[in-house]
Design a protein around this motif. Structure first.
Motif, PDB file in Angstrom:
ATOM      1  N   THR A 157       9.288  -3.702  -2.455  1.00  0.00           N
ATOM      2  CA  THR A 157       9.288  -2.456  -1.678  1.00  0.00           C
ATOM      3  C   THR A 157       7.894  -1.855  -1.608  1.00  0.00           C
ATOM      4  O   THR A 157       7.395  -1.505  -0.528  1.00  0.00           O
ATOM      5  CB  THR A 157      10.265  -1.446  -2.310  1.00  0.00           C
ATOM      6  N   VAL A 160       5.561  -3.983   0.497  1.00  0.00           N
ATOM      7  CA  VAL A 160       5.744  -3.786   1.945  1.00  0.00           C
ATOM      8  C   VAL A 160       5.103  -2.474   2.388  1.00  0.00           C
ATOM      9  O   VAL A 160       4.427  -2.413   3.428  1.00  0.00           O
ATOM     10  CB  VAL A 160       7.251  -3.801   2.282  1.00  0.00           C
ATOM     11  N   VAL A 161       5.290  -1.416   1.589  1.00  0.00           N
ATOM     12  CA  VAL A 161       4.713  -0.115   1.945  1.00  0.00           C
ATOM     13  C   VAL A 161       3.194  -0.188   1.953  1.00  0.00           C
ATOM     14  O   VAL A 161       2.527   0.268   2.908  1.00  0.00           O
ATOM     15  CB  VAL A 161       5.207   0.974   0.968  1.00  0.00           C
ATOM     16  N   GLY A 163       1.272  -2.870   2.187  1.00  0.00           N
ATOM     17  CA  GLY A 163       0.829  -3.758   3.266  1.00  0.00           C
ATOM     18  C   GLY A 163       0.872  -3.083   4.620  1.00  0.00           C
ATOM     19  O   GLY A 163      -0.064  -3.223   5.432  1.00  0.00           O
ATOM     20  N   THR A 164       1.938  -2.336   4.885  1.00  0.00           N
ATOM     21  CA  THR A 164       2.064  -1.645   6.170  1.00  0.00           C
ATOM     22  C   THR A 164       0.963  -0.597   6.332  1.00  0.00           C
ATOM     23  O   THR A 164       0.345  -0.481   7.400  1.00  0.00           O
ATOM     24  CB  THR A 164       3.442  -0.975   6.270  1.00  0.00           C
ATOM     25  N   LEU A 165       0.709   0.165   5.271  1.00  0.00           N
ATOM     26  CA  LEU A 165      -0.335   1.191   5.347  1.00  0.00           C
ATOM     27  C   LEU A 165      -1.720   0.580   5.505  1.00  0.00           C
ATOM     28  O   LEU A 165      -2.566   1.102   6.251  1.00  0.00           O
ATOM     29  CB  LEU A 165      -0.287   2.069   4.097  1.00  0.00           C
ATOM     30  N   MET A 167      -2.442  -2.314   6.904  1.00  0.00           N
ATOM     31  CA  MET A 167      -2.557  -2.859   8.259  1.00  0.00           C
ATOM     32  C   MET A 167      -2.813  -1.753   9.270  1.00  0.00           C
ATOM     33  O   MET A 167      -3.624  -1.905  10.197  1.00  0.00           O
ATOM     34  CB  MET A 167      -1.280  -3.621   8.621  1.00  0.00           C
ATOM     35  N   SER A 168      -2.122  -0.601   9.067  1.00  0.00           N
ATOM     36  CA  SER A 168      -2.347   0.513  10.002  1.00  0.00           C
ATOM     37  C   SER A 168      -3.725   1.137   9.810  1.00  0.00           C
ATOM     38  O   SER A 168      -4.303   1.699  10.744  1.00  0.00           O
ATOM     39  CB  SER A 168      -1.258   1.573   9.817  1.00  0.00           C
ATOM     40  N   THR A 194      -3.632   8.281   1.249  1.00  0.00           N
ATOM     41  CA  THR A 194      -2.588   7.751   2.131  1.00  0.00           C
ATOM     42  C   THR A 194      -1.750   6.703   1.412  1.00  0.00           C
ATOM     43  O   THR A 194      -0.508   6.710   1.480  1.00  0.00           O
ATOM     44  CB  THR A 194      -3.222   7.145   3.392  1.00  0.00           C
ATOM     45  N   GLY A 198       2.254   7.089   0.343  1.00  0.00           N
ATOM     46  CA  GLY A 198       3.286   6.140   0.747  1.00  0.00           C
ATOM     47  C   GLY A 198       4.005   5.531  -0.444  1.00  0.00           C
ATOM     48  O   GLY A 198       5.249   5.432  -0.467  1.00  0.00           O
TER      49      GLY A 198
END
Length: 362
Positions: A157, A160-161, A163-165, A167-168, A194, A198
């Motif tokens: 979890t 994923v959080v 990695g998503t942050l 990438m953004s 940030t 997250g």
């Protein structure tokens, strides 16, 4: 009985006594994720309130110290220690708020889960803590597999959080390569906040789930078998055999005391062989006649025997003896409904013997 059979028999909800005893021993449901969340929030607070301003002051001190080393007289070890002491104080001034944030966060995360208590049971040495078999069960048992599954889920979890942050935020990180170097620290702080925000949000969800699961497991582990509940009730109310023995001892003491008081009675009212009530009436003592002894069957015969041996009058009245036995108690005065009948008997004894019944005798 095997562990599986023992657990299958524990089908009843725990009693209040079992729960209170468990809490007193320090066995409380806790979430292992709560301290992690507290650490993340403490880190965010440290970055928000201390790093932005404190880091600049610390860098200024370091810059002043190392840009012009000639300003320091370092001829002796004492001089070097003086410089190191100054730098350590500046570093401590910068790091101390972080320690405060972490300590407060840890305390709050513990207090919010359970009321604080002082308990030395949890730190008492136990053989199970160093037992290889017990440790193997903790690691590879159901509880260990559950913790492993939670760790994997948490890792995935948060991965994923993060990695998503990342990438953004990749375009922003790429722009820092061409930005003014003065702006880089601020960009790094923003990116760190940030990421921490997250991860903290994801951890809040994990903590809520872990709190619920820990309390469910705690209640499940406290379940009791029907026999355990019976044993607890027996312990709370007292062992019936022990209580019966205590009552028997009390009855024996009362019986012995009764027999010693019978010789001082004024009269005995008897139902020839089944009931006997010994009464004492002394006018100088005041009040109604007092019951000094009563009994049935063998005890009644013993009361009559002692009374006759001590010249205490024995009057046979079946109805009166039976009625009085059910309504009088030892060492208490007779109820008002028997005043007339007993007064007539005392008058009868006085008129028959000519003695002054009701005068104290020793």
């Amino acid at each position: 009985m095997s562990d599986s059979e023992d657990k299958s028999s524990k089908t009843e909800q725990p009693t209040e006594k079992k729960i209170n005893d468990t809490i007193e021993k320090g066995n409380l449901p806790v979430s292992r994720e709560a301290p992690i969340l507290a650490s993340l929030l403490a880190t965010m607070a440290f970055i928000a309130f201390q790093v932005r301003d404190g880091a600049g002051d610390l860098l200024l001190v370091l810059k002043t110290t190392f840009e012009n080393p000639l300003q320091w007289d370092l001829n002796t070890s004492a001089d070097a220690l003086h410089v190191l002491h100054m730098l350590a104080l500046e570093a401590a001034r910068f790091v101390l708020p972080a320690a405060v944030f972490f300590v407060v966060g840890g305390v709050v995360s513990s207090v919010l889960q359970n009321a604080p208590q002082i308990n030395f049971e949890r730190i008492r040495p136990k053989a199970s803590h160093i037992s290889l078999s017990a440790g193997f069960k903790r690691i590879f048992g159901l509880r260990g597999l559950t913790e492993f599954g939670k760790s994997v889920f948490k890792f995935l979890t948060i991965g994923v959080v993060v990695g998503t942050l990342l990438m953004s935020g990749l375009p922003t990180m790429m722009r820092t390569m061409f930005a003014d170097p003065v702006l880089v620290p601020e960009l790094i702080l923003e990116l760190a906040m940030t990421l921490l925000s997250g991860v903290s949000i994801a951890t809040i969800v994990l903590v809520a789930a872990d709190l619920a699961m820990s309390r469910i497991h705690w209640r499940r582990d406290l379940k009791m078998s029907k026999q355990e509940i019976k044993d607890e009730n027996k312990q709370a109310e007292g062992d019936p055999m022990v209580k019966g023995r205590q009552r028997q001892i009390a009855r024996d003491r009362v019986r012995r005391r009764m027999m010693t008081d019978v010789p001082f009675a004024t009269l005995v009212i008897a139902n020839p062989t089944h009931y006997a009530i010994a009464l004492r009436y002394v006018r100088e003592e005041g009040g109604a006649p007092m019951v000094v002894a009563k009994g049935t069957d063998l005890i009644a015969l013993k009361i009559r025997e002692i009374a006759e041996a001590n010249d205490v009058p024995v009057i046979e009245d079946k109805l009166l003896a039976r009625s009085m036995y059910d309504h009088v108690e030892i060492d208490q005065m007779i109820p008002p409904q028997f005043f007339k009948a007993i007064a007539e008997l005392i008058y009868f004894l006085h008129s028959r013997t000519g003695s002054k019944v009701g005068v104290a005798t020793a």
